[in-house]
Design an enzyme around this catalytic site. Structure first.
Site, PDB file in Angstrom:
ATOM      1  N   TYR A 166       1.119  -1.112  -0.069  1.00 22.65           N
ATOM      2  CA  TYR A 166      -0.090  -0.086   0.031  1.00 22.65           C
ATOM      3  C   TYR A 166       0.790   1.140  -0.059  1.00 22.65           C
ATOM      4  O   TYR A 166       1.442   1.767   1.053  1.00 22.65           O
ATOM      5  CB  TYR A 166      -0.843  -0.052   1.283  1.00 22.65           C
ATOM      6  CG  TYR A 166      -2.015  -1.263   0.986  1.00 22.65           C
ATOM      7  CD1 TYR A 166      -2.298  -2.030  -0.106  1.00 22.65           C
ATOM      8  CD2 TYR A 166      -2.796  -1.406   2.075  1.00 22.65           C
ATOM      9  CE1 TYR A 166      -3.207  -3.045  -0.340  1.00 22.65           C
ATOM     10  CE2 TYR A 166      -3.625  -2.439   2.185  1.00 22.65           C
ATOM     11  CZ  TYR A 166      -3.917  -3.211   0.934  1.00 22.65           C
ATOM     12  OH  TYR A 166      -4.635  -4.234   0.845  1.00 22.65           O
TER      13      TYR A 166
ATOM     14  N   PRO B 138     -15.554  -3.568   1.106  1.00 24.03           N
ATOM     15  CA  PRO B 138     -16.984  -3.709   1.224  1.00 24.03           C
ATOM     16  C   PRO B 138     -18.084  -2.716   0.907  1.00 24.03           C
ATOM     17  O   PRO B 138     -19.035  -3.075   0.699  1.00 24.03           O
ATOM     18  CB  PRO B 138     -16.875  -3.573   2.774  1.00 24.03           C
ATOM     19  CG  PRO B 138     -15.550  -2.751   3.360  1.00 24.03           C
ATOM     20  CD  PRO B 138     -14.809  -3.099   2.286  1.00 24.03           C
TER      21      PRO B 138
ATOM     22  N   GLY C 104     -13.066   1.975  -4.661  1.00 22.94           N
ATOM     23  CA  GLY C 104     -12.937   3.598  -4.705  1.00 22.94           C
ATOM     24  C   GLY C 104     -13.904   4.213  -5.846  1.00 22.94           C
ATOM     25  O   GLY C 104     -14.489   5.248  -5.631  1.00 22.94           O
TER      26      GLY C 104
HETATM   27  N1  NAP Z   1      -6.597  -8.197  -0.058  1.00 22.21           N
HETATM   28  C1  NAP Z   1      -6.799  -7.381  -1.233  1.00 22.21           C
HETATM   29  O1  NAP Z   1      -6.338  -8.069  -2.295  1.00 22.21           O
HETATM   30  C2  NAP Z   1      -7.338  -6.091  -1.071  1.00 22.21           C
HETATM   31  C3  NAP Z   1      -7.868  -5.406  -2.330  1.00 22.21           C
HETATM   32  C4  NAP Z   1      -8.394  -4.151  -2.431  1.00 22.21           C
HETATM   33  C5  NAP Z   1      -8.569  -3.631  -0.943  1.00 22.21           C
HETATM   34  N2  NAP Z   1      -8.239  -4.316   0.196  1.00 22.21           N
HETATM   35  C6  NAP Z   1      -8.465  -3.723   1.558  1.00 22.21           C
HETATM   36  O2  NAP Z   1      -9.846  -3.427   1.676  1.00 22.21           O
HETATM   37  C7  NAP Z   1      -9.921  -1.733   2.148  1.00 22.21           C
HETATM   38  C8  NAP Z   1     -11.058  -1.306   1.566  1.00 22.21           C
HETATM   39  O3  NAP Z   1     -11.132  -1.463   0.230  1.00 22.21           O
HETATM   40  P1  NAP Z   1     -11.059  -0.298  -0.510  1.00 22.21           P
HETATM   41  O4  NAP Z   1     -10.526   1.123  -0.314  1.00 22.21           O
HETATM   42  O5  NAP Z   1     -10.778  -1.025  -2.273  1.00 22.21           O
HETATM   43  O6  NAP Z   1     -12.843  -0.030  -0.986  1.00 22.21           O
HETATM   44  P2  NAP Z   1     -13.976   0.271   0.110  1.00 22.21           P
HETATM   45  O7  NAP Z   1     -13.624   0.093   1.397  1.00 22.21           O
HETATM   46  O8  NAP Z   1     -15.027  -0.578  -0.717  1.00 22.21           O
HETATM   47  O9  NAP Z   1     -14.435   1.901  -0.620  1.00 22.21           O
HETATM   48  C9  NAP Z   1     -13.442   2.915  -0.113  1.00 22.21           C
HETATM   49  C10 NAP Z   1     -13.935   4.233  -0.502  1.00 22.21           C
HETATM   50  O10 NAP Z   1     -15.300   4.335   0.132  1.00 22.21           O
HETATM   51  C11 NAP Z   1     -15.254   5.628   0.570  1.00 22.21           C
HETATM   52  N3  NAP Z   1     -15.987   5.660   1.778  1.00 22.21           N
HETATM   53  C12 NAP Z   1     -16.031   5.040   2.948  1.00 22.21           C
HETATM   54  N4  NAP Z   1     -16.846   5.283   3.774  1.00 22.21           N
HETATM   55  C13 NAP Z   1     -17.315   6.256   3.350  1.00 22.21           C
HETATM   56  C14 NAP Z   1     -18.788   6.732   3.700  1.00 22.21           C
HETATM   57  N5  NAP Z   1     -19.327   6.758   5.073  1.00 22.21           N
HETATM   58  N6  NAP Z   1     -19.332   7.866   2.958  1.00 22.21           N
HETATM   59  C15 NAP Z   1     -19.014   8.046   1.632  1.00 22.21           C
HETATM   60  N7  NAP Z   1     -17.891   7.571   1.237  1.00 22.21           N
HETATM   61  C16 NAP Z   1     -17.239   6.554   2.159  1.00 22.21           C
HETATM   62  C17 NAP Z   1     -14.154   6.174   0.810  1.00 22.21           C
HETATM   63  O11 NAP Z   1     -13.936   7.513   0.557  1.00 22.21           O
HETATM   64  P3  NAP Z   1     -12.809   8.775   0.975  1.00 22.21           P
HETATM   65  O12 NAP Z   1     -11.678   7.985   0.475  1.00 22.21           O
HETATM   66  O13 NAP Z   1     -13.362   9.903   0.346  1.00 22.21           O
HETATM   67  O14 NAP Z   1     -12.913   8.441   2.530  1.00 22.21           O
HETATM   68  C18 NAP Z   1     -13.170   5.254  -0.106  1.00 22.21           C
HETATM   69  O15 NAP Z   1     -12.531   5.729  -1.033  1.00 22.21           O
HETATM   70  C19 NAP Z   1      -8.537  -1.336   2.081  1.00 22.21           C
HETATM   71  O16 NAP Z   1      -8.016  -0.494   2.652  1.00 22.21           O
HETATM   72  C20 NAP Z   1      -7.439  -2.858   1.910  1.00 22.21           C
HETATM   73  O17 NAP Z   1      -7.028  -2.791   3.398  1.00 22.21           O
HETATM   74  C21 NAP Z   1      -7.495  -5.539   0.093  1.00 22.21           C
END
Ligand code: NAP
Length: 271
Positions: A35, A190, A194
């Protein structure tokens, strides 16, 4: 992840986001060596989390830090790196970046098609025997791979994608298998990730339910994810304090069977 990849905020904002999450009751931080922006920046998020934890006034022992090894970022690309030598190097670098003697939860980020899966997993077993990692987890794994890994060492968690737009973790049986085995299922992206999370507020079913239940669309969807199995945890990402606090609030939400069913049957277009 969003605190350290392209579009990341400055460090003081990022630390405020982590502190706000922890103050709101979050007890698990999911990070990874990759990351970061590219190969010159490996460990950015681990160093950031270490600094955020050092400067947090709360009870450090309450927080589990999960990190991962098994990918690289050559010039910003994402590539697999599951050879035992690469995994050992990554683990030792993560220990330094996190400033710990032992990693709480070390996850194999993704199976490497050019390395025998059991050989990669065996390397984690060796690191565990040496005391460098406490618990082992998989990520991006199928049920057969979880079972192969279980024959080598205990698998404590599996981290795969799960959100209303992408439900393969349910249809392919990984969530169900983790529930049966008492393995924690860490639902990644979840909210849809993005791009797709931005579609939630205008989704007709999500909008109607979140208005009726007086919760944000994102908290509603996180609560739906958490309800998909007895061992499911959600690891939403965020770059703002408001989103981080909202995400944490979803841990206390319990949706009715009717609300869950309405999301179950709704269509979530990825277009
Ligand atoms: N193992 C793997 O291969 C893998 C792959 C992908 C992700 N991950 C893990 O999963 C985590 C989360 O995944 P992700 O970041 O891809 O997707 P996500 O959690 O589904 O979505 C993140 C986005 O949602 C927005 N958000 C969150 N809460 C919100 C709210 N209450 N209101 C409005 N917008 C909101 C955030 O916006 P803002 O940025 O503007 O706050 C962020 O850009 C990562 O941090 C990582 O730890 C793991």
């Amino acid at each position: 992840m969003p605190l350290s990849i392209q579009g990341r905020p400055d460090e003081s904002t990022a630390i405020r986001v982590v502190h706000a999450s922890l103050d709101a009751g979050v007890t698990l931080i999911d990070t990874a060596d990759v990351y970061c922006l590219d190969h010159t920046d490996i460990g950015h998020n681990e160093r950031l989390m270490a600094k955020a934890l050092r400067t947090w006034s709360g009870e450090r022992d309450r927080v589990v830090v999960a990190t991962k090894g098994g990918l690289t970022r050559p010039n910003g690309a994402w590539e697999r790196a599951g050879h035992p030598v690469q995994l050992r190097t990554a683990c030792e670098r993560s220990l330094r970046a996190l400033g710990v003697d032992r990693i709480d939860l070390y996850q194999f980020h993704a199976p490497d098609p050019v390395v025998r899966f059991e050989e990669s997993v065996g390397a984690f077993g060796q690191l565990q025997r040496e005391g460098k990692i406490r618990w082992f987890g998989l990520s991006n794994a199928r049920v057969a791979q979880i079972q192969s890994a279980q024959a080598i060492l205990p698998v404590v968690t599996v981290q795969n994608r799960l959100n209303p737009f992408f439900r393969e973790a349910m249809s392919e049986g990984v969530v169900g298998y983790c529930g049966e085995q008492g393995i924690g299922f860490l639902a990644y992206s979840p909210l849809g990730g993005g791009r797709l999370n931005k579609k939630l507020p205008s989704h007709p079913v999500v909008r109607a339910l979140s208005t009726e239940l007086r919760m944000t669309p994102h908290a509603l969807v996180t609560a739906w994810v958490l309800a998909q199995g007895p061992t499911v945890l959600a690891i939403p990402g965020s770059r703002t304090v408001a989103h981080a606090v909202d995400a944490a609030s979803a841990g206390n939400l319990v949706l009715s069977p009717e609300a869950l069913a309405a999301i179950d049957v709704a269509e979530f277009s990825r277009a």
